[in-house]
Scaffold this motif. Structure first.
Motif, mmCIF file in Angstrom:
data_model
loop_
_atom_site.group_PDB
_atom_site.id
_atom_site.type_symbol
_atom_site.label_atom_id
_atom_site.label_comp_id
_atom_site.label_asym_id
_atom_site.label_seq_id
_atom_site.Cartn_x
_atom_site.Cartn_y
_atom_site.Cartn_z
ATOM 1 N N GLU A 114 41.927 25.812 47.650
ATOM 2 C CA GLU A 114 40.954 26.366 46.718
ATOM 3 C C GLU A 114 41.514 27.587 45.987
ATOM 4 N N TYR A 115 42.435 28.284 46.631
ATOM 5 C CA TYR A 115 43.091 29.419 45.977
ATOM 6 C C TYR A 115 43.974 28.934 44.832
ATOM 7 N N HIS A 116 44.774 27.919 45.074
ATOM 8 C CA HIS A 116 45.646 27.388 44.016
ATOM 9 C C HIS A 116 44.826 26.780 42.887
ATOM 10 N N ALA A 117 43.708 26.147 43.230
ATOM 11 C CA ALA A 117 42.827 25.595 42.193
ATOM 12 C C ALA A 117 42.237 26.715 41.346
ATOM 13 N N TYR A 118 41.881 27.820 41.991
ATOM 14 C CA TYR A 118 41.308 28.955 41.247
ATOM 15 C C TYR A 118 42.346 29.585 40.330
ATOM 16 N N LYS A 119 43.572 29.717 40.805
ATOM 17 C CA LYS A 119 44.637 30.256 39.963
ATOM 18 C C LYS A 119 44.842 29.377 38.730
ATOM 19 N N GLU A 120 44.835 28.074 38.936
ATOM 20 C CA GLU A 120 45.019 27.150 37.802
ATOM 21 C C GLU A 120 43.840 27.225 36.845
ATOM 22 N N GLU A 121 42.654 27.355 37.409
ATOM 23 C CA GLU A 121 41.445 27.444 36.583
ATOM 24 C C GLU A 121 41.453 28.702 35.718
ATOM 25 N N GLU A 134 36.235 40.327 39.835
ATOM 26 C CA GLU A 134 35.576 39.074 40.191
ATOM 27 C C GLU A 134 36.556 38.092 40.834
ATOM 28 N N SER A 135 37.821 38.141 40.417
ATOM 29 C CA SER A 135 38.839 37.285 41.026
ATOM 30 C C SER A 135 39.181 37.768 42.432
ATOM 31 N N VAL A 136 39.272 39.069 42.602
ATOM 32 C CA VAL A 136 39.530 39.633 43.935
ATOM 33 C C VAL A 136 38.417 39.239 44.893
ATOM 34 N N VAL A 211 39.980 48.332 42.023
ATOM 35 C CA VAL A 211 39.946 47.954 43.439
ATOM 36 C C VAL A 211 38.589 48.284 44.043
ATOM 37 N N PHE A 212 38.073 49.456 43.729
ATOM 38 C CA PHE A 212 36.796 49.881 44.309
ATOM 39 C C PHE A 212 35.639 49.052 43.746
ATOM 40 N N GLU A 213 35.744 48.675 42.477
ATOM 41 C CA GLU A 213 34.742 47.781 41.904
ATOM 42 C C GLU A 213 34.796 46.426 42.593
ATOM 43 N N ALA A 214 35.999 45.959 42.910
ATOM 44 C CA ALA A 214 36.149 44.685 43.616
ATOM 45 C C ALA A 214 35.496 44.755 44.998
ATOM 46 N N ILE A 215 35.690 45.864 45.694
ATOM 47 C CA ILE A 215 35.079 46.011 47.021
ATOM 48 C C ILE A 215 33.560 45.938 46.912
ATOM 49 N N ARG A 216 33.009 46.608 45.916
ATOM 50 C CA ARG A 216 31.544 46.564 45.741
ATOM 51 C C ARG A 216 31.080 45.132 45.450
ATOM 52 N N GLN A 217 31.829 44.420 44.629
ATOM 53 C CA GLN A 217 31.452 43.036 44.318
ATOM 54 C C GLN A 217 31.587 42.136 45.543
ATOM 55 N N ILE A 218 32.620 42.370 46.352
ATOM 56 C CA ILE A 218 32.788 41.583 47.571
ATOM 57 C C ILE A 218 31.588 41.764 48.487
ATOM 58 N N ARG A 219 31.191 43.016 48.692
ATOM 59 C CA ARG A 219 30.055 43.276 49.576
ATOM 60 C C ARG A 219 28.782 42.640 49.039
ATOM 61 N N GLN A 220 28.599 42.695 47.736
ATOM 62 C CA GLN A 220 27.422 42.072 47.138
ATOM 63 C C GLN A 220 27.418 40.565 47.362
ATOM 64 N N LYS A 221 28.579 39.936 47.149
ATOM 65 C CA LYS A 221 28.666 38.487 47.328
ATOM 66 C C LYS A 221 28.531 38.095 48.793
ATOM 67 N N MET A 222 29.079 38.906 49.673
ATOM 68 C CA MET A 222 28.932 38.621 51.101
ATOM 69 C C MET A 222 27.465 38.630 51.501
ATOM 70 N N GLU A 223 26.722 39.573 50.968
ATOM 71 C CA GLU A 223 25.298 39.640 51.286
ATOM 72 C C GLU A 223 24.558 38.418 50.754
ATOM 73 N N VAL A 224 24.882 38.041 49.521
ATOM 74 C CA VAL A 224 24.227 36.867 48.924
ATOM 75 C C VAL A 224 24.550 35.602 49.704
ATOM 76 N N GLU A 225 25.783 35.477 50.139
ATOM 77 C CA GLU A 225 26.225 34.271 50.834
ATOM 78 C C GLU A 225 25.971 34.300 52.333
ATOM 79 N N GLY A 226 25.426 35.398 52.829
ATOM 80 C CA GLY A 226 25.133 35.487 54.255
ATOM 81 C C GLY A 226 26.360 35.647 55.125
ATOM 82 N N GLN A 227 27.405 36.230 54.585
ATOM 83 C CA GLN A 227 28.633 36.467 55.342
ATOM 84 C C GLN A 227 28.520 37.820 56.041
#
Length: 448
Positions: A114-121, A134-136, A211-227
């Motif tokens: 899925e990582y290689h597919a995302y890079k190609e996309e 968003e990519s991070v 980098v810090f914006e990526a961390i904030r987005q990661i935490r937001q997505k983790m919460e949405v996805e229940g991670q």
């Protein structure tokens, strides 16, 4: 969230320690209020700024007003609360766990389809992906969606600090990450690298904002996805950064780093001091933006001998651990001196909670080396996760070797991991078997 505490102030006489709800609120109840015009603050940040203004008014006649204010107003650092799955944090602090937690070096990227597919996309290479929060976030979450891992780790690279200091980093393809224009000589430490007094929280926040914006987005997505697992932040250690910044590559010019230490000790120390300060502020901002744990990678430990390590690299690692644990005592701090296992005993005496062992470490002596005050991390051989032509690597062989590691290191005070990062040829089936085997075998060992 930032929280500030205001310590004792000298205003004619010693004032008792101020309440944690802020100095401006305290002033409203004091006799100084009418003279200084204090008002309520809407936030901790505003409270801090109001405090500075009030103190500057009071000490306006003092030539050292700035120093007085800085000493009076102290920042208290806070960290995110533990996630629901806190196995990693408990193991790091030596607390009892019902099963051994696991995550993997380089679990994001490389071996994942899925990582290689995302890079190609996206049409972005690795270095380019890092510039897009968003990519991070997407790449960070991919492995914890696929596997039952006990932590996510920020998808990033050890050389982002070099970039922040103005050193170009490229990925031409097929040869790994490169520094095309390394520091040509000791004079360039002063001419190309910001001086120590320019390195600050604000500098790091500006240069590494993505980098810090990526961390904030990661935490937001983790919460949405229940991670509900910890997010690990990380940085390269100063020696590793110096190695790349003067040599340009991990595969060529292997002797340049040590030559710098021998031939230019003062400039080398000046650069290491700068890098140490950047690493501290960089990792601090990672916590403030949402990471639960921190990993320091001395990735080029194999490129420095013990004498030079103790003289140059170890003091940097000591200062990093001292300052980060002072700021964040409840944030587990992990260190990996890759290829330099001779350092593990010394590192265990610093303020790291977890000592990572690579594949060269003898498991039978690993715990005796570091003592009882720290947890271990490591050191499974990733080659066991690469399928071979004769089909000798299977989920069953992975379970057998995973159980052997648990028996030799013990299931408690252990974070299961690799002795080297995933290289890209690993089978996702075998990686999944490793993760599941660690959980299942350790749970059986602990319950029995």
């Amino acid at each position: 969230m930032k929280i500030f505490l205001y310590t004792s102030l000298i205003i004619g006489c010693v004032v008792s320690p101020l309440p944690s709800w802020g100095f401006s609120s305290y002033l409203q109840q004091s006799s100084i209020t009418s003279r200084l015009g204090a008002k309520s603050a809407a936030s901790a940040e505003e409270d801090l700024e109001m405090t500075r203004q009030v103190l500057h008014q009071h000490f306006a006649s003092n030539d050292d007003a700035d120093d007085v204010v800085d000493q009076a107003v102290k920042k208290v650092y806070t960290s995110p609360s533990r996630p629901e799955n806190d196995l990693m944090i408990r193991a790091a602090f030596g607390e009892t766990v019902e099963k051994t937690p696991i995550w993997l070096f380089r679990q994001a990227g490389r071996h994942l389809p899925e990582y290689h597919a995302y890079k190609e996309e996206t049409g972005r290479n690795f270095v380019e992906l890092l510039k897009y929060p968003e990519s991070v976030a997407e790449c960070t979450l991919q492995p914890i969606r696929r596997y039952e891992l006990d932590a996510a780790i920020l998808f990033s690279d050890i050389l982002v600090i070099a970039e922040a200091l103005g050193i170009e980093v490229t990925m031409p393809g097929g040869v790994g990450i490169q520094v095309p224009h390394p520091l040509a000589g000791p004079e360039e430490v002063a001419s190309r690298i910001p001086s120590l007094d320019h390195i600050s929280e604000a500098f790091v926040e500006d240069k590494l904002a993505h980098v810090f914006e990526a961390i904030r987005q990661i935490r937001q997505k983790m919460e949405v996805e229940g991670q509900k697992v910890p997010l690990i932040g990380f940085s390269a250690a100063p020696w590793t950064l110096l190695y790349y910044m003067v040599g340009g590559s991990s595969k060529k010019n292997n002797d340049i780093g040590m030559k710098w230490l021998d031939e230019h000790p003062e400039e080398s120390q000046a650069l290491l001091d700068i890098l140490t300060k950047v690493v501290i502020e960089y990792m601090s901002k990672q916590v403030e933006n949402g990471t639960h744990m921190l990993q320091v990678f001395e990735a080029m430990g194999m490129m420095i001998d013990e004498e030079h390590f103790n003289k140059f690299a170890l003091p940097c690692l000591k200062e990093i651990s001292r300052e980060l644990k002072t700021r964040y005592p409840d944030v587990p701090l992990m260190v990996f001196s890759r290829g330099a296992s001779f350092a593990n005993a010394g590192l265990s005496k610093l303020e790291y909670d977890v000592i990572t062992i690579d594949g060269d470490v003898d498991r039978s002596t690993a715990r005796d080396t570091v003592g009882d005050q720290v947890a271990l991390q490591g050191n499974y051989d990733p080659r066991e996760l690469v399928k071979d032509e004769d089909g000798s690597k299977t989920p069953e062989t992975v379970r057998t070797t995973a159980r052997k590691m648990l028996e030799e290191l013990g299931p408690q005070k252990l974070i299961a991991n690799l002795g080297e990062g995933l290289g890209g040829k690993e089978s996702t089936d075998l990686v999944e078997a490793f993760v599941n085997s660690i959980h299942e075998e350790s749970a059986a060992m602990i319950s029995s």
